[in-house]
Every structure is written in structure tokens, then in C-alpha cells.
Write a protein that holds these residues in place. Structure first.
Motif, PDB file in Angstrom:
ATOM      1  N   THR A 187      76.614   4.131  33.459  1.00  0.00           N
ATOM      2  CA  THR A 187      75.871   3.546  34.571  1.00  0.00           C
ATOM      3  C   THR A 187      75.348   4.624  35.499  1.00  0.00           C
ATOM      4  O   THR A 187      74.186   4.587  35.938  1.00  0.00           O
ATOM      5  N   ALA A 188      76.197   5.615  35.818  1.00  0.00           N
ATOM      6  CA  ALA A 188      75.775   6.717  36.688  1.00  0.00           C
ATOM      7  C   ALA A 188      74.646   7.512  36.052  1.00  0.00           C
ATOM      8  O   ALA A 188      73.677   7.890  36.717  1.00  0.00           O
ATOM      9  N   ARG A 189      74.753   7.764  34.771  1.00  0.00           N
ATOM     10  CA  ARG A 189      73.723   8.537  34.070  1.00  0.00           C
ATOM     11  C   ARG A 189      72.376   7.819  34.095  1.00  0.00           C
ATOM     12  O   ARG A 189      71.341   8.429  34.409  1.00  0.00           O
ATOM     13  N   GLU A 190      72.367   6.527  33.765  1.00  0.00           N
ATOM     14  CA  GLU A 190      71.106   5.794  33.722  1.00  0.00           C
ATOM     15  C   GLU A 190      70.527   5.609  35.121  1.00  0.00           C
ATOM     16  O   GLU A 190      69.301   5.676  35.309  1.00  0.00           O
ATOM     17  N   ALA A 191      71.379   5.374  36.114  1.00  0.00           N
ATOM     18  CA  ALA A 191      70.892   5.227  37.488  1.00  0.00           C
ATOM     19  C   ALA A 191      70.311   6.533  38.008  1.00  0.00           C
ATOM     20  O   ALA A 191      69.319   6.533  38.744  1.00  0.00           O
ATOM     21  N   ALA A 192      70.918   7.655  37.635  1.00  0.00           N
ATOM     22  CA  ALA A 192      70.408   8.958  38.064  1.00  0.00           C
ATOM     23  C   ALA A 192      69.036   9.235  37.450  1.00  0.00           C
ATOM     24  O   ALA A 192      68.143   9.785  38.114  1.00  0.00           O
ATOM     25  N   LYS A 193      68.854   8.839  36.207  1.00  0.00           N
ATOM     26  CA  LYS A 193      67.543   8.998  35.570  1.00  0.00           C
ATOM     27  C   LYS A 193      66.507   8.124  36.265  1.00  0.00           C
ATOM     28  O   LYS A 193      65.387   8.568  36.549  1.00  0.00           O
ATOM     29  N   GLN A 194      66.887   6.882  36.544  1.00  0.00           N
ATOM     30  CA  GLN A 194      65.968   5.956  37.210  1.00  0.00           C
ATOM     31  C   GLN A 194      65.584   6.462  38.595  1.00  0.00           C
ATOM     32  O   GLN A 194      64.441   6.302  39.043  1.00  0.00           O
ATOM     33  N   ALA A 195      66.551   7.094  39.293  1.00  0.00           N
ATOM     34  CA  ALA A 195      66.313   7.589  40.644  1.00  0.00           C
ATOM     35  C   ALA A 195      65.644   8.956  40.661  1.00  0.00           C
ATOM     36  O   ALA A 195      65.401   9.519  41.736  1.00  0.00           O
ATOM     37  N   ARG A 196      65.383   9.508  39.475  1.00  0.00           N
ATOM     38  CA  ARG A 196      64.734  10.830  39.360  1.00  0.00           C
ATOM     39  C   ARG A 196      65.577  11.917  40.039  1.00  0.00           C
ATOM     40  O   ARG A 196      65.063  12.804  40.712  1.00  0.00           O
ATOM     41  N   ARG A 197      66.883  11.853  39.854  1.00  0.00           N
ATOM     42  CA  ARG A 197      67.758  12.849  40.439  1.00  0.00           C
ATOM     43  C   ARG A 197      67.790  14.109  39.583  1.00  0.00           C
ATOM     44  O   ARG A 197      67.912  14.043  38.357  1.00  0.00           O
TER      45      ARG A 197
END
Length: 246
Positions: free
Chosen positions: A135-145
Motif C-alpha cells: 500500500t505504501a509503495r503504490e501510494a508513493a508512486k501515485q503521489a509522485r514521491r
């Protein structure tokens, strides 16, 4: 529209003109699901501060290559925010991890609080931790982190005490606290550790142990937030008083 982001193990030594190969599940999703094509632009990141804008040069089964056009390296955000998240029931843990990642935390520490309804043991612990990390990995990608958050192994109360003891600022969210969160001064350098209790609330023993370790027991406001949203509310309020959100 923002370019799609793909995580790669490393971008060490990559410069403009370098060829980068993406393999495995990350490439499969891009090629088979998103139908990535030659000539399209993508962003590749190592999740550790380096992002590369690149043009797809070739695609295959569970693999694609791209040629780097622009390489961007950024320092880790400071202060770094660490959220100790008591295990919530159901899928509220993944919700908490998702929004905490989007808001910019550096680390999430799952915690087995005394009143946590959920229990991580054996195979369930491994699966639950894997879900949080995915979840953290996919959210970070979505947030362009550029910097992806870490998700630790399950922590005990003693582990949380040790974490708070070494932090410039430790915050314990507690609905019975008399001190408002707004009264705290946020240090320029972290980590800033925020402890979020479970649905049943913190025990007196936990609050005493955390404050003895140097943490401040504070309230967010008159309302009592869910465990899955209290952390992001607190971190957002503190971030708004830093240069990161200045």
C-alpha cells in the motif's frame, strides 16, 4: 496528465542517455495492463531520492527498457515524520498507511497496542505487513514521491518507548490530554514521532511510559478521530508549520 511512475531497485550511475531496464511485476503491469508502448514517456524512481524521466525504447514479456532524458535527485525531506500506528481492525490499517504516505511521512511503525483488536501473529503477520508495504509503495508512486516511506516490522510498546526517547519531538495523541497540538514547536530536523492509539484508546500505562520517554501527550481538538485518520490529521497540522509546506 502526470506521467506513470515505476519503481526500480536502483538508479545508481544513471545519467541522461543511459538505458534502464524494468523487470518483473512492475514491468508486467506497465506492458500487459497499461499497454505501455515504445516512444511513451515514463518516470522511474528508486524511492530513495532519484527520479528519471525516460522514453520507452523496447517492451517485452515482463520487461521494458527506457532511455533516460532527465535525472533529478532530491534530498530527503526534513523534518522527517514517523508515525507509530496501532493496529486497527479490518482494512483501516491500509487506509492509514495510504493517506500517511500521500501526506509525506518518512516511516510507518505498526504497533501492537494493549487494546488493539487486530492481532498480527505467524502467517497473518507476514501477510498484513506485506499489505501495508505494498500500500505504501503504490501510494508513493501515485503521489509522485521521490522518497518512499519505510514500513517497519511490528513494534512492541518497549520499541515505541525507545523510539520516542531518541526523537527531538515525540507526540502522543490522546483525547484526554489537556495540551493542544497547536502548542508544540516543530523542530527543523527530525525525526518527529507521532503515536496513534487503537480504536479502544491508549491505556494509562502506555501514556505514562510514552510521556516518561519524553513525548508530549496532546489532543487534536474537541472531536475524537478514528485511528485511521488521526495520524494524518496530526501530521498535516505539524507539517503546515514547517518549511516543507511553507
Amino acid at each position: 496528465m502526470s506521467l506513470p511512475v515505476h519503481l526500480v531497485p536502483t538508479l545508481e550511475g544513471v545519467a541522461a542517455g543511459s538505458s534502464v531496464t524494468v523487470e518483473g511485476d512492475e514491468a508486467h503491469h506497465a506492458v500487459a495492463v497499461r499497454r505501455l508502448r515504445v516512444g511513451e514517456s515514463v518516470v522511474l524512481t528508486d524511492g530513495a531520492g532519484t527520479s528519471v524521466t525516460a522514453e520507452v525504447a523496447s517492451t517485452g514479456k515482463r520487461v521494458f527498457t527506457a532511455v533516460a532524458a532527465d535525472v533529478r535527485r532530491v534530498a530527503a525531506p526534513s523534518p522527517a515524520f514517523v508515525v507509530v500506528q496501532a493496529l486497527p481492525k479490518g482494512d483501516r490499517g491500509e487506509l492509514a498507511v495510504e493517506v500517511l504516505t500521500e501526506v509525506g511521512v518518512a516511516r510507518v511503525v505498526p504497533w501492537a497496542a494493549s487494546r488493539s483488536v487486530a492481532v498480527w501473529k505467524g502467517e497473518r503477520a507476514a501477510k498484513s505487513l506485506a499489505k501495508w508495504r505494498a500500500t505504501a509503495r503504490e501510494a508513493a508512486k501515485q503521489a509522485r514521491r521521490s522518497w518512499f516511506p519505510e514500513v517497519d516490522e511490528l513494534a512492541s510498546t518497549a520499541d515505541v518507548v525507545a523510539l520516542l526517547s531518541s526523537a527531538p519531538l515525540g507526540v502522543v495523541l490522546h483525547e484526554e490530554a489537556s495540551v493542544p497540538l497547536a502548542c508544540l514547536d516543530v523542530p527543523a530536523d527530525g525525526p518527529v514521532v507521532v503515536v496513534v492509539g487503537p480504536e479502544g484508546g491508549l491505556t494509562e500505562e502506555e501514556v505514562a511510559a510514552f510521556t516518561a520517554a519524553g513525548a508530549s501527550s496532546v489532543r487534536l481538538g474537541a472531536e475524537v478521530l478514528r485511528t485511521s485518520t488521526a495520524g494524518v490529521a496530526a501530521v498535516s497540522a505539524l507539517l503546515a508549520r514547517t518549511e516543507r509546506w511553507g
